[in-house]
Design an enzyme around this catalytic site. Structure first.
Site, mmCIF file in Angstrom:
data_model
loop_
_atom_site.group_PDB
_atom_site.id
_atom_site.type_symbol
_atom_site.label_atom_id
_atom_site.label_comp_id
_atom_site.label_asym_id
_atom_site.label_seq_id
_atom_site.Cartn_x
_atom_site.Cartn_y
_atom_site.Cartn_z
ATOM 1 N N GLY A 68 35.897 38.662 42.759
ATOM 2 C CA GLY A 68 37.052 38.628 41.732
ATOM 3 C C GLY A 68 37.400 39.955 40.874
ATOM 4 N N GLY A 72 38.696 41.405 37.553
ATOM 5 C CA GLY A 72 39.165 40.857 36.430
ATOM 6 C C GLY A 72 40.062 42.246 35.891
ATOM 7 N N LYS A 73 40.435 42.067 34.575
ATOM 8 C CA LYS A 73 41.046 43.199 33.998
ATOM 9 C C LYS A 73 39.970 44.372 33.421
ATOM 10 C CE LYS A 73 43.309 42.236 30.009
ATOM 11 N NZ LYS A 73 42.664 42.880 28.886
ATOM 12 N N VAL A 110 26.041 45.600 36.332
ATOM 13 C CA VAL A 110 24.775 44.678 36.063
ATOM 14 C C VAL A 110 24.662 43.636 37.287
ATOM 15 C CG1 VAL A 110 24.425 42.819 34.193
ATOM 16 C CG2 VAL A 110 25.588 44.844 33.651
ATOM 17 N N VAL A 111 23.207 43.498 37.331
ATOM 18 C CA VAL A 111 23.151 42.425 38.534
ATOM 19 C C VAL A 111 22.426 41.134 37.807
ATOM 20 C CG1 VAL A 111 21.738 42.236 40.547
ATOM 21 C CG2 VAL A 111 22.577 44.648 40.089
ATOM 22 N N GLU A 138 21.321 36.928 38.427
ATOM 23 C CA GLU A 138 21.438 35.608 39.447
ATOM 24 C C GLU A 138 22.750 35.074 39.764
ATOM 25 O OE1 GLU A 138 19.517 31.447 38.184
ATOM 26 O OE2 GLU A 138 20.098 32.739 36.365
ATOM 27 N N ASP A 165 34.301 35.928 23.256
ATOM 28 C CA ASP A 165 35.391 35.565 24.226
ATOM 29 C C ASP A 165 35.153 34.453 25.036
ATOM 30 O OD1 ASP A 165 37.735 36.155 25.639
ATOM 31 O OD2 ASP A 165 36.846 37.585 27.364
ATOM 32 N N ASN A 181 34.951 31.481 31.115
ATOM 33 C CA ASN A 181 33.423 31.881 31.210
ATOM 34 C C ASN A 181 32.073 30.880 30.972
ATOM 35 O OD1 ASN A 181 34.304 34.669 31.372
ATOM 36 N ND2 ASN A 181 34.892 34.819 29.141
ATOM 37 N N ASP A 234 29.682 36.661 30.671
ATOM 38 C CA ASP A 234 30.610 37.391 30.476
ATOM 39 C C ASP A 234 30.616 37.738 28.842
ATOM 40 O OD1 ASP A 234 32.878 39.129 30.373
ATOM 41 O OD2 ASP A 234 34.424 37.597 30.752
HETATM 42 P P1 ADP Z 1 35.472 39.376 33.492
HETATM 43 O O1 ADP Z 1 35.984 37.919 33.219
HETATM 44 O O2 ADP Z 1 35.362 40.215 32.407
HETATM 45 O O3 ADP Z 1 36.151 40.089 34.762
HETATM 46 P P2 ADP Z 1 33.365 37.612 34.331
HETATM 47 O O4 ADP Z 1 31.656 37.882 33.995
HETATM 48 O O5 ADP Z 1 33.630 36.626 33.399
HETATM 49 O O6 ADP Z 1 33.984 39.089 34.037
HETATM 50 O O7 ADP Z 1 33.042 37.290 35.589
HETATM 51 C C1 ADP Z 1 34.088 37.135 36.550
HETATM 52 C C2 ADP Z 1 34.047 35.951 37.522
HETATM 53 O O8 ADP Z 1 33.071 36.213 38.498
HETATM 54 C C3 ADP Z 1 33.848 34.757 36.928
HETATM 55 O O9 ADP Z 1 34.686 33.869 36.374
HETATM 56 C C4 ADP Z 1 33.001 33.950 37.783
HETATM 57 O O10 ADP Z 1 33.670 33.279 38.740
HETATM 58 C C5 ADP Z 1 32.444 35.072 38.658
HETATM 59 N N1 ADP Z 1 30.990 35.290 37.977
HETATM 60 C C6 ADP Z 1 30.690 36.186 37.134
HETATM 61 N N2 ADP Z 1 29.453 36.222 37.055
HETATM 62 C C7 ADP Z 1 28.932 35.056 37.990
HETATM 63 C C8 ADP Z 1 27.472 34.579 38.079
HETATM 64 N N3 ADP Z 1 26.331 34.939 37.695
HETATM 65 N N4 ADP Z 1 27.378 33.636 39.189
HETATM 66 C C9 ADP Z 1 28.557 33.311 39.831
HETATM 67 N N5 ADP Z 1 29.734 33.751 39.714
HETATM 68 C C10 ADP Z 1 29.775 34.573 38.697
HETATM 69 MN MN MN Z 2 35.461 36.393 32.312
#
Ligand code: ADP
Ligand code: MN
Length: 294
Positions: A99, A101-102, A183-184, A186, A226, A231, A247
């Site tokens: 994905g 995101g902004k 950031v890594v 699970e 947020d 999220n 997030d």
């Molecule tokens: P942001 O919304 O700021 O771009 P997020 O942390 O919400 O960042 O991550 C964006 C998308 O990536 C989430 O909506 C989800 O679909 C996917 N994602 C993020 N973290 C995980 C995770 N640990 N496991 C599976 N999918 C994740």
């Molecule tokens: Mn998010």
């Protein structure tokens, strides 16, 4: 993937050049080539070849004009972070982009042990570093590369928050490591709450979400800030729905002047979602008191 392919083309020398540019970035809009050469113990012809390659791969941007200088691009910062994560045995391979995101790009990845992970690269203020001039005396307070500092800060904040949340048993992805803005964690094998249509036990999910917010507030001392159905990732474990909250970089501490208002908003968003989609009868004020440990 472009990022993984680009990463594979680099040799040790290229990473050293990138690291020098990174280190000098707070002091220059574009780090002068003389400065780069001075900081590296390698022949200037090697530096020049490496810079040429890095520029072609769009890992740095060159400025020509009254002086020649270079700055990192986001991709340049990405490969530096990847390099560090790989060297430290946190990450082995980068997979698909999940994905954009902004404020982040999210990839899947693999650890050396073959476990699936998420690599989240924070993107902050992608374009907030235009017309900046060189200054020496207050470089520390007013760095040029504010996007770089802010992205790194977001990475550090999210990792540290996840560490504490995970430690107190909140439902969050387990943090595995970070470098700079990356950031890594699970990989949560689930779907976002907003696409999860037929919950078996919505009341129980809502309760679990509130329990995580409560642990965050009471035991860690932070408010997500947020929260929404985007999220929250729902996983089915042992026939039970488990809502993971993701997030976290924008969290605020509970002493923050906006904490109360953000907590209220977080709870109201989630409550509204469960009310609308599942007709759950919720008393928002009661939930807020619960989350605050009152
Ligand atoms: P942001 O919304 O700021 O771009 P997020 O942390 O919400 O960042 O991550 C964006 C998308 O990536 C989430 O909506 C989800 O679909 C996917 N994602 C993020 N973290 C995980 C995770 N640990 N496991 C599976 N999918 C994740
Ligand atoms: Mn998010």
């Amino acid at each position: 993937v472009l990022l993984a392919l680009t990463y594979k083309k680099l040799v040790d020398r290229d990473f050293r050049v990138l690291a020098v540019i990174e280190r000098e970035m707070p002091r220059y809009e574009y780090v002068p080539i003389e400065v780069i050469e001075r900081r590296l113990r390698m022949p200037s012809s090697h530096v020049a070849m490496s810079l040429q390659k890095l520029n072609q791969l769009k890992l740095v941007r060159r400025r020509l004009g009254d002086y020649t200088g270079y700055r990192l691009t986001y991709m340049g910062l990405d490969v530096l972070a990847l390099h560090s994560l790989v060297e430290r045995g946190i990450l082995h391979a980068l997979g698909d982009k999940l994905g954009v995101g902004k404020e982040s790009d999210v990839y899947s990845g693999l650890t050396p042990g073959g476990e699936r992970v998420i690599v989240k690269f924070h993107r902050v203020g992608r374009t907030s570093f235009q017309k900046i001039v060189r200054v020496r005396h207050y470089a520390a307070e007013r760095p040029y590369s504010s996007w770089l500092q802010l992205a790194k800060l977001a990475g550090q904040r999210e990792f540290r928050a996840l560490e504490e949340l995970y430690r107190v048993g909140a439902l969050v992805p387990k943090p595995l490591g970070y470098s700079r803005h990356a950031v890594v964690t699970e990989y949560i094998e689930g779907v976002e709450l907003y696409v999860y249509k037929d919950a078996m036990e919505p009341e129980s999910m809502l309760r679990d979400i509130m329990e995580t917010l409560r642990k965050a507030y009471v035991e860690v001392g932070i408010v997500h800030g947020d929260l929404s159905e985007y999220n929250i990732l729902v996983v089915i474990e042992d026939d039970k729905e488990r809502p993971y909250i993701i997030d976290w970089p924008q969290y605020v501490e509970k002493e923050h002047p906006s904490a109360e208002q953000l907590l209220r908003r977080d709870v109201e968003y989630v409550a509204r979602f469960f009310r609308k989609r599942y007709r759950v009868d919720v008393d928002t004020e009661k939930l807020i008191r619960y989350v605050k440990g009152e």
